[in-house]
Motif scaffolding. Structure first.
Motif, mmCIF file in Angstrom:
data_model
loop_
_atom_site.group_PDB
_atom_site.id
_atom_site.type_symbol
_atom_site.label_atom_id
_atom_site.label_comp_id
_atom_site.label_asym_id
_atom_site.label_seq_id
_atom_site.Cartn_x
_atom_site.Cartn_y
_atom_site.Cartn_z
ATOM 1 N N ALA A 98 0.811 -1.216 0.000
ATOM 2 C CA ALA A 98 0.000 0.000 0.000
ATOM 3 C C ALA A 98 0.840 1.260 0.000
ATOM 4 C CB ALA A 98 -0.942 -0.022 1.193
ATOM 5 N N LEU A 100 1.799 2.642 -2.601
ATOM 6 C CA LEU A 100 1.241 3.455 -3.669
ATOM 7 C C LEU A 100 0.008 4.181 -3.133
ATOM 8 C CD1 LEU A 100 1.387 0.925 -6.629
ATOM 9 C CD2 LEU A 100 2.925 2.828 -6.188
ATOM 10 N N SER A 102 -2.530 5.332 -4.483
ATOM 11 C CA SER A 102 -3.812 4.980 -5.084
ATOM 12 C C SER A 102 -4.240 3.558 -4.759
ATOM 13 C CB SER A 102 -3.747 5.148 -6.601
ATOM 14 O OG SER A 102 -2.731 4.313 -7.122
ATOM 15 N N GLU A 103 -3.366 2.813 -4.087
ATOM 16 C CA GLU A 103 -3.670 1.410 -3.778
ATOM 17 C C GLU A 103 -4.813 1.319 -2.777
ATOM 18 O OE1 GLU A 103 -1.457 -1.249 -5.192
ATOM 19 O OE2 GLU A 103 -3.345 -2.233 -4.737
ATOM 20 N N THR A 104 -5.695 0.366 -2.966
ATOM 21 C CA THR A 104 -6.775 0.165 -2.006
ATOM 22 C C THR A 104 -6.568 -1.145 -1.265
ATOM 23 O OG1 THR A 104 -8.136 -0.924 -3.661
ATOM 24 C CG2 THR A 104 -8.433 1.434 -3.410
ATOM 25 N N TYR B 32 -3.922 11.429 -2.435
ATOM 26 C CA TYR B 32 -5.174 10.841 -2.898
ATOM 27 C C TYR B 32 -6.172 10.873 -1.749
ATOM 28 C CZ TYR B 32 -3.372 8.877 -7.260
ATOM 29 O OH TYR B 32 -2.859 8.706 -8.520
ATOM 30 N N HIS B 34 -9.218 8.976 -0.109
ATOM 31 C CA HIS B 34 -9.878 7.668 -0.067
ATOM 32 C C HIS B 34 -11.044 7.738 0.899
ATOM 33 C CE1 HIS B 34 -6.686 4.937 -1.902
ATOM 34 N NE2 HIS B 34 -6.031 6.081 -1.785
ATOM 35 N N TYR B 36 -13.513 4.954 3.023
ATOM 36 C CA TYR B 36 -13.866 3.598 3.425
ATOM 37 C C TYR B 36 -15.063 3.708 4.375
ATOM 38 C CZ TYR B 36 -9.609 1.391 1.635
ATOM 39 O OH TYR B 36 -8.615 0.902 0.820
ATOM 40 N N TYR B 46 -13.811 -0.670 1.184
ATOM 41 C CA TYR B 46 -13.457 0.411 0.269
ATOM 42 C C TYR B 46 -14.712 0.970 -0.388
ATOM 43 C CZ TYR B 46 -11.947 2.485 -4.146
ATOM 44 O OH TYR B 46 -11.778 3.325 -5.217
ATOM 45 N N HIS B 49 -12.156 6.405 -4.295
ATOM 46 C CA HIS B 49 -11.020 7.289 -4.085
ATOM 47 C C HIS B 49 -10.816 8.156 -5.316
ATOM 48 C CE1 HIS B 49 -8.690 4.286 -6.358
ATOM 49 N NE2 HIS B 49 -7.739 5.194 -6.497
ATOM 50 N N ARG B 91 -3.897 9.796 1.325
ATOM 51 C CA ARG B 91 -2.717 8.979 1.077
ATOM 52 C C ARG B 91 -1.770 9.784 0.195
ATOM 53 N NH1 ARG B 91 -1.144 4.471 3.120
ATOM 54 N NH2 ARG B 91 -0.916 3.368 1.174
ATOM 55 N N THR B 96 4.379 7.697 1.586
ATOM 56 C CA THR B 96 3.300 6.806 2.037
ATOM 57 C C THR B 96 3.864 5.509 2.589
ATOM 58 O OG1 THR B 96 1.671 7.712 0.534
ATOM 59 C CG2 THR B 96 1.331 5.464 1.223
ATOM 60 N N GLY B 97 3.515 5.214 3.806
ATOM 61 C CA GLY B 97 3.833 3.912 4.381
ATOM 62 C C GLY B 97 2.742 2.941 4.039
ATOM 63 N N ASN B 98 2.724 1.828 4.756
ATOM 64 C CA ASN B 98 1.761 0.801 4.434
ATOM 65 C C ASN B 98 0.416 0.968 5.138
ATOM 66 O OD1 ASN B 98 3.285 -0.862 2.616
ATOM 67 N ND2 ASN B 98 4.590 -1.311 4.348
ATOM 68 N N PHE B 100 -3.110 2.634 6.498
ATOM 69 C CA PHE B 100 -4.168 3.592 6.282
ATOM 70 C C PHE B 100 -4.563 4.143 7.648
ATOM 71 C CE2 PHE B 100 -5.961 3.003 1.911
ATOM 72 C CZ PHE B 100 -4.993 2.147 1.451
#
Lengths: 116, 112
Positions: A98, A100, A102-104, B32, B34, B36, B46, B49, B91, B96-98, B100
């Protein structure tokens, strides 16, 4: 139905028990995640796997032990947990990491864990 | 990731449109937006986005202000199944890390 399944949905365990949570994704994704959601708190990322390799471990106590035998399956092995570990444990997957923007991520329904 | 601000709760009548606002005044050009949602006793789901242009999908529409400092998630016709906590998340493509960061979101109640 998100394509990510988790079992069991509910689990009660004592502090001396050993149990495992299972996650399976049917989406062909390369990355999988474990999150913890405690009451009244935002989601906390615990572990990240990409192509079966652990890439992130966010200072999680050793009583939580993840395992990713292949890109479709993820386990969280639990032993000697504490009552404060009671929470909703969520598994998620994404096509790739994630990082990226834009990644979901696609989440499973979670396992509601109660430690007595 | 930049901070977002959402109302704690909102109510809507069934079968009426719902506009869920999100303020993100410190948004950067590469963030971005998003959305959810999390239904009771389920994992986050989800919704949609976007980056700059308005976006539509089968679940909702995302309207992004011209200056990008705010956005609105639009459910065109609320149903009882839409009762959930809705999270607006930024995001950053540059940093950006992993994870959310879900924050506390907006709890939507749909009134029959």
């Amino acid at each position: 139905e998100t394509g990510v399944t988790q079992t069991p949905r509910h689990l009660v365990m004592g502090m001396t028990n050993k149990k495992s949570l299972k996650c399976e994704q049917h989406l062909g994704h390369n990355a999988m995640y474990w999150y913890k959601q405690s009451a009244k708190k935002p989601l906390e990322l615990m572990f990240v796997y990409s192509l079966e390799e652990r890439v992130e471990n966010n200072s999680v106590p050793s009583r939580f032990s993840p395992e990713c035998p292949n890109s479709s399956h993820l386990f969280l092995h639990l032993h000697t947990l504490q009552p404060e570990d009671s929470a909703l444990y969520l598994c998620a997957s994404s096509q790739d990491l994630a990082r990226l923007a834009s990644e979901t991520q696609y989440f499973g329904p979670g396992t509601r864990l109660l430690v007595l | 990731d930049a901070k977002t601000t959402q109302p704690n709760s909102m109510e809507s009548n069934e079968e009426e449109p719902v506009h869920l606002p999100c303020n993100h005044s410190t948004i950067s050009g590469t963030d971005y937006i998003h959305w959810y949602r999390q239904l009771p006793s389920q994992g986050p789901e989800y919704v949609i986005h976007g980056l700059t242009s308005n976006v539509n999908n089968r679940m909702a529409s995302l309207a992004i202000a011209e200056d990008r400092k705010s956005s609105t998630l639009i459910l065109h016709r609320a149903t009882l199944r839409d009762a959930a906590v809705y999270y607006c998340i930024l995001r950053d493509a540059a940093n950006t890390g992993n994870q959310f960061y879900f924050g506390t979101g907006t709890s939507l109640t749909v009134i029959p």
